[in-house]
Design a protein around this motif. Structure first.
Motif: not given
Ligand code: UDP
Ligand code: MG
Length: 304
Positions: A281-304
């Motif tokens: 439980y503690l480890s889940k909460d520990y990582l949750e607390n860091k509020k790291r991004p869930i994903y990081i985009v490298r590239e997207e289509s130019s129309s976005n």
């Protein structure tokens, strides 16, 4: 025109700073298609580092600095530098010329022409570091690689040039206990590696001692791995197995000491397994607390 920010954490570097500035400026000014700025971070130095930085920023408009109210450590200094930098590309460099400035043109070429997001220096050899430190470092990287499943190899340090996308991703990681080597690996992106030979620092003394290196190593493991919390689970299972063996033996040889030992070991294993569940439980909460991004985009289509 592109701009390169050279970020330099400085803690008591009066002996080497002028040489660092001269040499790095000479190299970076040969890059014809990019302008540059120096972002020096005085990390609470107690020598004349700040005086030198004041003078540099007065004499050369390419130089700016921030000075911390006390020593916050290199991790904080690098984060501050990345926050303050205005360049399209940023490179992190130590002040002691252990990160050779002559690599800068190749690094810039890799990130501006070859499609890489990052070009990182990989140090080969540890000649300047002493036998004990080399051994401990190598062992540490072996352990951390196993525990975190992230690519943090010995020699892959902070010396790297990155584009804005990667810099912004790093700045999104706002955790207080920072371990930048892990953060580089966490954010991903395409990295080109350039090898360079380890050299001794040009002047001055290293800021690390065995105690601070151990605490840095510990921070690294704790920031990116919750594996140590699972230890109690492994021990709990082991004790459960031992108590079962003792219990079975006690059935055939009903001796008081054997029965008592089996019960004690069984109760200990239960306690350890309960600690393991708490740890989960503690480890889940520990990582949750860091509020790291869930994903990081490298590239997207130019129309976005
Ligand atoms: N540094 C810092 N704050 C600290 C310790 C170090 O800003 O608390 C800077 C230091 O001035 C240098 C870089 O981090 O520019 C690397 O430090 P050092 O050369 O002492 O480390 P080593 O190369 O021995 O690992
Ligand atoms: Mg050094």
């Amino acid at each position: 025109m592109n701009k390169i920010s050279i970020i330099v954490p400085c803690f008591n570097e009066e002996e080497v700073l002028p040489a660092f500035y001269q040499e790095t400026r000479k190299v970076v000014s040969t890059i014809s298609d990019a302008s540059y700025e120096f972002v020096f971070i005085d990390d609470g130095s107690r020598d004349h580092t700040l005086d030198i930085l004041r003078l540099l920023s007065y004499q050369d408009a390419h130089c700016k600095y921030i000075s911390f109210s006390r020593n916050f450590g290199k991790e904080a200094a690098m984060y501050a530098g990345l926050t303050e930098a205005t360049g399209d590309y940023c490179v992190l460099m130590d002040a002691d010329l252990q990160h050779p400035p002559k690599l800068l043109p190749d690094m810039y070429h890799a990130v501006s022409q070859e499609g890489y997001d990052c070009c990182a220096g990989k140090r080969v050899g540890r000649e300047g570091d002493g036998v004990l430190r080399s051994f401990l470092s190598k062992s540490f990287y072996r352990v951390i690689q196993k525990l975190t499943h992230m690519n943090m190899s010995d020699g892959a340090g902070d010396f790297r040039m990155m584009n804005r996308k990667m810099i912004n991703a790093i700045l999104e990681m706002k955790e207080y206990n920072r371990y930048t080597k892990g953060i580089f690996s966490f954010v991903g992106f395409e990295t080109k590696w350039l090898e360079f030979h380890n050299v001794e620092r040009a002047a001055g003394k290293t800021k690390w001692n065995i105690k601070s290196l151990f605490s840095y190593a510990f921070d690294g493991i704790l920031s990116f791995s919750t594996a140590p919390l699972k230890l109690s689970g492994i021990l709990g299972l082991l004790f459960l197995l031992i108590s079962a063996c003792l219990g079975v033996t006690a059935i055939f040889h009903p001796k008081t000491w054997l029965i008592v030992t089996a019960i004690v070991v069984f109760l200990s294993s239960l306690q350890m397994l309960m600690v393991f569940i708490l740890g989960e439980y503690l480890s889940k909460d520990y990582l949750e607390n860091k509020k790291r991004p869930i994903y990081i985009v490298r590239e997207e289509s130019s129309s976005n």
